[in-house]
Design a protein around this motif. Sequence first.
Motif, mmCIF file in Angstrom:
data_model
loop_
_atom_site.group_PDB
_atom_site.id
_atom_site.type_symbol
_atom_site.label_atom_id
_atom_site.label_comp_id
_atom_site.label_asym_id
_atom_site.label_seq_id
_atom_site.Cartn_x
_atom_site.Cartn_y
_atom_site.Cartn_z
ATOM 1 N N THR A 96 0.829 -1.196 0.000
ATOM 2 C CA THR A 96 0.000 0.000 0.000
ATOM 3 C C THR A 96 0.866 1.249 0.000
ATOM 4 O OG1 THR A 96 -1.692 -1.161 1.251
ATOM 5 C CG2 THR A 96 -1.804 1.239 1.211
ATOM 6 N N PRO A 97 0.691 2.150 -0.935
ATOM 7 C CA PRO A 97 1.510 3.361 -0.991
ATOM 8 C C PRO A 97 1.314 4.238 0.246
ATOM 9 C CG PRO A 97 0.313 3.011 -3.040
ATOM 10 C CD PRO A 97 -0.251 2.051 -2.041
ATOM 11 N N PRO A 98 2.366 4.942 0.673
ATOM 12 C CA PRO A 98 2.237 5.841 1.832
ATOM 13 C C PRO A 98 1.188 6.910 1.578
ATOM 14 C CG PRO A 98 4.541 5.522 1.236
ATOM 15 C CD PRO A 98 3.723 4.920 0.126
ATOM 16 N N GLY A 99 0.429 7.227 2.614
ATOM 17 C CA GLY A 99 -0.553 8.301 2.509
ATOM 18 C C GLY A 99 -1.953 7.842 2.199
ATOM 19 N N LEU A 100 -2.121 6.575 1.798
ATOM 20 C CA LEU A 100 -3.457 6.071 1.499
ATOM 21 C C LEU A 100 -4.050 5.414 2.743
ATOM 22 C CD1 LEU A 100 -3.147 4.379 -2.005
ATOM 23 C CD2 LEU A 100 -3.962 6.647 -1.471
ATOM 24 N N VAL A 101 -5.269 5.770 3.076
ATOM 25 C CA VAL A 101 -5.971 5.093 4.151
ATOM 26 C C VAL A 101 -7.133 4.281 3.595
ATOM 27 C CG1 VAL A 101 -5.317 6.765 5.893
ATOM 28 C CG2 VAL A 101 -7.404 7.131 4.596
ATOM 29 N N ALA A 102 -7.298 4.292 2.283
ATOM 30 C CA ALA A 102 -8.218 3.398 1.577
ATOM 31 C C ALA A 102 -7.523 3.008 0.284
ATOM 32 C CB ALA A 102 -9.544 4.092 1.297
ATOM 33 N N THR A 103 -7.664 1.763 -0.107
ATOM 34 C CA THR A 103 -6.923 1.275 -1.268
ATOM 35 C C THR A 103 -7.815 0.793 -2.403
ATOM 36 O OG1 THR A 103 -6.788 -0.911 -0.237
ATOM 37 C CG2 THR A 103 -4.942 0.615 0.127
ATOM 38 N N SER A 104 -9.122 0.934 -2.262
ATOM 39 C CA SER A 104 -10.010 0.510 -3.344
ATOM 40 C C SER A 104 -11.241 1.406 -3.387
ATOM 41 C CB SER A 104 -10.433 -0.953 -3.154
ATOM 42 O OG SER A 104 -11.158 -1.112 -1.950
ATOM 43 N N GLY A 105 -11.822 1.489 -4.560
ATOM 44 C CA GLY A 105 -13.006 2.330 -4.734
ATOM 45 C C GLY A 105 -13.340 2.462 -6.206
ATOM 46 N N THR A 106 -14.065 3.505 -6.539
ATOM 47 C CA THR A 106 -14.517 3.723 -7.915
ATOM 48 C C THR A 106 -14.005 5.056 -8.438
ATOM 49 O OG1 THR A 106 -16.529 2.446 -7.530
ATOM 50 C CG2 THR A 106 -16.522 3.930 -9.422
ATOM 51 N N LEU A 107 -13.425 5.033 -9.625
ATOM 52 C CA LEU A 107 -12.972 6.247 -10.303
ATOM 53 C C LEU A 107 -14.045 6.686 -11.294
ATOM 54 C CD1 LEU A 107 -10.750 8.333 -11.009
ATOM 55 C CD2 LEU A 107 -9.948 6.699 -12.736
ATOM 56 N N ASN A 162 -8.129 -0.600 -7.464
ATOM 57 C CA ASN A 162 -7.640 -1.354 -6.312
ATOM 58 C C ASN A 162 -6.118 -1.285 -6.318
ATOM 59 O OD1 ASN A 162 -6.908 -3.170 -4.322
ATOM 60 N ND2 ASN A 162 -8.498 -4.641 -4.833
ATOM 61 N N ALA A 163 -5.567 -0.539 -5.372
ATOM 62 C CA ALA A 163 -4.123 -0.319 -5.350
ATOM 63 C C ALA A 163 -3.344 -1.591 -5.053
ATOM 64 C CB ALA A 163 -3.775 0.747 -4.302
ATOM 65 N N LYS A 164 -4.001 -2.616 -4.510
ATOM 66 C CA LYS A 164 -3.314 -3.847 -4.163
ATOM 67 C C LYS A 164 -3.429 -4.928 -5.234
ATOM 68 C CE LYS A 164 -3.528 -3.342 0.856
ATOM 69 N NZ LYS A 164 -3.909 -3.982 2.135
ATOM 70 N N THR A 203 -2.773 4.966 -8.118
ATOM 71 C CA THR A 203 -2.699 5.740 -6.874
ATOM 72 C C THR A 203 -2.718 7.244 -7.129
ATOM 73 O OG1 THR A 203 -0.279 5.595 -6.902
ATOM 74 C CG2 THR A 203 -1.481 3.909 -5.655
ATOM 75 N N ASN A 204 -2.386 7.660 -8.347
ATOM 76 C CA ASN A 204 -2.468 9.091 -8.675
ATOM 77 C C ASN A 204 -3.889 9.626 -8.544
ATOM 78 O OD1 ASN A 204 0.212 8.964 -9.245
ATOM 79 N ND2 ASN A 204 0.037 9.349 -11.430
ATOM 80 N N PHE A 205 -4.861 8.737 -8.663
ATOM 81 C CA PHE A 205 -6.263 9.162 -8.652
ATOM 82 C C PHE A 205 -6.965 8.846 -7.328
ATOM 83 C CE2 PHE A 205 -5.021 8.133 -13.003
ATOM 84 C CZ PHE A 205 -5.383 9.286 -13.675
ATOM 85 N N MET A 206 -6.213 8.339 -6.334
ATOM 86 C CA MET A 206 -6.849 7.844 -5.115
ATOM 87 C C MET A 206 -6.711 8.780 -3.918
ATOM 88 S SD MET A 206 -5.946 3.784 -5.510
ATOM 89 C CE MET A 206 -7.187 3.223 -4.353
#
Length: 251
Positions: A96-107, A162-164, A203-206
């Motif tokens: 998980t990249p630093p700074g993310l507290v959620a790693t999945s969702g909808t763009l 999903n960043a993972k 992750t650029n969009f998260m």
Amino acid sequence: MTAVGPASLGATTAISVLLGSGTWLYSHPRVRNILKEDLFILQQRMDAVMHAQSLTLSSSLLQPHHYHIGQIAVAAVILTILIVLVISYFLADRSTPPGLVATSGTLQLMKLRAHKLKNIETGNGKSDPFVVVTVGRKNSRTSTQKDTLDPVWEETLSLPLNAKDPKARTVRFEVRAEWTPLGNSLHTSFHSKPLGFIEKSVTNFMYEAGRPLKVRMSLHSDLSGGADSESEIEFEYVFIPDGRMALKRKQ
């Protein structure tokens, strides 16, 4: 001096390893962040056992008669739990990249525009462009805008992020143009040619969840062997994380 039996020595060793492992785990910052709640519970259990039996490391070797089979069993169970936690820590996915507290969702992508696209038509005609957005094996596309090199799409595209997911690390924007080969005047088959593309990490969009943002990016031109072109793509986007978690950059 009182002799130390094998069972007592085993209990002493187990408890010593238990306390040493617990101390190391709790002092390690990354372990503490990942296993904070589990370590807190285990620490309470260790404190309860130590308080009930009035044991200390300094007296454990001199008072082997304090241990019995129940104490050995408790120490063995807690030590096993700690070993499992250590193994889980080293096997855990920490991508998980630093700074993310959620790693999945909808763009969600809105108000797409393109500027100065390549013209693949001959004569007085212009390209008929559309956009395909791809994340992993999923993609979404706009409608086709006819006879324009500066198209506007008043549409909304949605894709899961999903960043993972190792197979969906990037968001690819590809602008293509519908094209009818010579001799196919009846338009019986669909053909398209690439006009340009850009690829960015998911992750650029998260970050900045729930807040509409606007970006404008230069496209790479497939027509010129991958070199940068004058073409650009512009759009607004919003990332909606799964659940109620919000994204933010670390301060």
